[in-house]
Design an enzyme around this catalytic site. Structure first.
Site, PDB file in Angstrom:
ATOM      1  N   GLU A   1       2.104  -9.582  11.521  1.00 31.15           N
ATOM      2  CA  GLU A   1       1.850  -9.248  10.105  1.00 31.15           C
ATOM      3  C   GLU A   1       3.162  -8.920   9.387  1.00 31.15           C
ATOM      4  OE1 GLU A   1      -0.741  -5.889   9.799  1.00 31.15           O
ATOM      5  OE2 GLU A   1      -1.023  -6.090   7.637  1.00 31.15           O
TER       6      GLU A   1
ATOM      7  N   ASP B   1       0.776  -1.232   0.000  1.00 27.39           N
ATOM      8  CA  ASP B   1       0.000   0.000   0.000  1.00 27.39           C
ATOM      9  C   ASP B   1       0.817   1.296   0.000  1.00 27.39           C
ATOM     10  OD1 ASP B   1      -1.597  -2.168   0.581  1.00 27.39           O
ATOM     11  OD2 ASP B   1      -2.654  -1.226   2.224  1.00 27.39           O
TER      12      ASP B   1
HETATM   13  C1  DGY Z   1      -5.710  -2.044   4.186  1.00 25.36           C
HETATM   14  O1  DGY Z   1      -6.869  -1.720   4.442  1.00 25.36           O
HETATM   15  O2  DGY Z   1      -4.743  -1.685   4.867  1.00 25.36           O
HETATM   16  C2  DGY Z   1      -5.470  -2.961   3.106  1.00 25.36           C
HETATM   17  O3  DGY Z   1      -4.128  -3.207   2.874  1.00 25.36           O
HETATM   18  C3  DGY Z   1      -6.127  -2.527   1.844  1.00 25.36           C
HETATM   19  O4  DGY Z   1      -6.593  -3.659   1.288  1.00 25.36           O
END
Ligand code: DGY
Length: 445
Positions: A413, A183
């Site tokens: 994560e 992201d």
């Molecule tokens: C989030 O919401 O952080 C996700 O990576 C988007 O799918």
């Protein structure tokens, strides 16, 4: 902040057997009946590439459940072939942006089986399906599942090669940073700058209820994420209109590499299942993918980079995705050697490789999501590529690094590549799956 496992309940993970027991328990705890959520509080729905990696974990102890994980994802496939990055199987107000923001409910005359987001995700499914198929102990079950999945996988790949590559030159684009799965990677910094943020409706992020802000994307990036969703929604998610309207059009070196490998793996599946009529189309995609990868090689820096189609410029960053062409196939011995040199430099600066961003860059941030931390799934893909390109020792190093992180800190994560501290969501499903399917084999006594 939520820590799903209180410290006193945290199991001793230094023993690999205990680790495996805990990893299986995580998959079972996060199972919602046919699909697995990445992290119940943070990501309470089904995520596309998460589910695919998680299927590898399920396959180590429940093959039927592994196939079901992928098949449930494809229940959310759109009629045009697109497989969305989120399937909102149930209501949950704990996540932003939810289905109301995406507004896909009325598409296709309201015929979608499940509410979804309106963008896709890195297409790892065909590669995972091939692994499940070739490794299956129950051949009848695998035959039936692979036959059901094959046309759906083909339709998804067709969508990438048409909707996202209108020039048919292999430069397959993503229209939102979330489509890369990475992201807030520095790969998108320059391309996000021109994305307009005026007049956005007010919104409340939910991720910061659970995770420290210094481990998540910044607000100015969230504004742009929302703006891009509204642009795609405004185009009715119609592929040509969305492509033309989007102010963000990147050829992500990560997605491109994953698609290139998945095209090859889908061809192998087609060969195994006897779908000879599709082979020419699949080979054509592979050739286009090779041509596009070739364009993204930066000879001076010795790495692959992403490319901004709107600005007609290479991204100025080297990220962990720069190594994924090794996973795509065979970048050739000279380029492979150059990539390994960069790998060597990065690992000299981080005790727990591979960082998601160049640790020598002033923008490196050891905590902030895709701007520095180490991710198990990326280590897995790069390790596959390294071992297939004659660098088994490097592949083992990444596997050992991943195993050490889990045993030292737990199933987080992502991880601080310098201290090994766990970051983001705890008891995270794909980290547990990567342990079961891969890293545990490299755990040292
Ligand atoms: C989030 O919401 O952080 C996700 O990576 C988007 O799918």
């Amino acid at each position: 902040m939520v820590d799903a496992t209180a410290p006193e309940e945290r199991r001793n993970l230094s023993n690999p057997e205990d680790c495996s027991r805990e990893a299986r328990r995580i998959l079972q705890d996060n199972d919602r009946g046919g699909y697995t959520v990445p992290s119940p509080a943070l990501y309470p729905f089904q995520w596309n590439w998460d589910s695919c990696f998680v299927a590898l974990g399920w396959a180590t102890f429940d093959e039927a459940r592994a196939w079901q994980e992928i098949e449930s994802l494809f229940n959310a496939q759109w009629p045009d072939g697109m497989v969305p990055h989120i399937a909102f199987h149930r209501e949950d107000s704990g996540y932003f942006p939810g289905p109301d923001v995406w507004g896909t409910e009325s598409l296709w005359d309201g015929s979608l089986a499940v509410q979804t987001s309106g963008i896709s995700d890195p297409p790892v499914a065909a590669s995972i399906a091939l692994k499940l198929w070739r490794g299956a102990r129950d051949r009848d079950q695998a035959q039936a599942a692979a036959e059901r999945l094959y046309p759906k996988l083909l339709a998804w790949h067709r969508w990438f090669h048409s909707a996202r590559d209108p020039q048919s030159d292999g430069m397959v684009a993503i229209l939102h940073p979330w489509e890369s799965g990475r992201d807030n990677s520095p790969d998108w910094d320059a391309a996000l700058n021109p994305v307009p943020t005026d007049g956005l409706p007010p919104f409340e992020r939910r991720d910061l209820d659970r995770i420290d802000a210094d481990q998540r994307p910044r607000h100015d990036q969230y504004n742009r994420y929302l703006s891009l969703i509204l642009s795609l929604k405004g185009a009715g998610y119609e592929p040509k209109a969305a492509y033309d309207a989007s102010p963000f059009k990147m050829v992500d070196i990560g997605t491109l590499s994953i698609l290139r490998r998945a095209d090859r793996d889908l061809r192998h599946l087609a060969e195994d299942l006897g779908h000879k009529d599709d082979l020419a189309e699949l080979q054509d995609w592979e050739a286009r993918g090779d041509a596009a990868l070739d364009r993204l090689w930066d000879e001076q820096a010795g790495v692959f980079r992403s490319y901004d189609l709107s600005a007609e410029a290479m991204s100025d960053s080297a990220t962990s995705a720069s190594f994924l062409p090794l996973y795509a196939g065979n970048p050739g011995p000279e380029r492979t050697a150059r990539l390994v040199e960069v790998l060597q430099r990065w690992t000299e600066r981080t005790a727990y490789p591979l960082p998601s961003f160049d640790p020598g860059d002033s923008r490196f941030d050891r905590l902030r999501y895709w701007r520095g931390p180490t991710w198990g799934i990326v280590n897995y893909m790069i390790a596959e590529g390294l071992s297939e390109n004659g660098h088994g020792e490097w592949a083992a190093r990444l596997a050992r690094s991943t195993a050490d992180l889990v045993r030292q800190s737990g199933f987080w994560e992502y991880f601080d590549p310098i201290s090994g501290r766990g970051l983001g969501g705890d008891r995270f499903t794909w980290t547990a799956a990567m342990w079961l399917a891969w890293a545990k084999h490299f755990a040292e006594d």
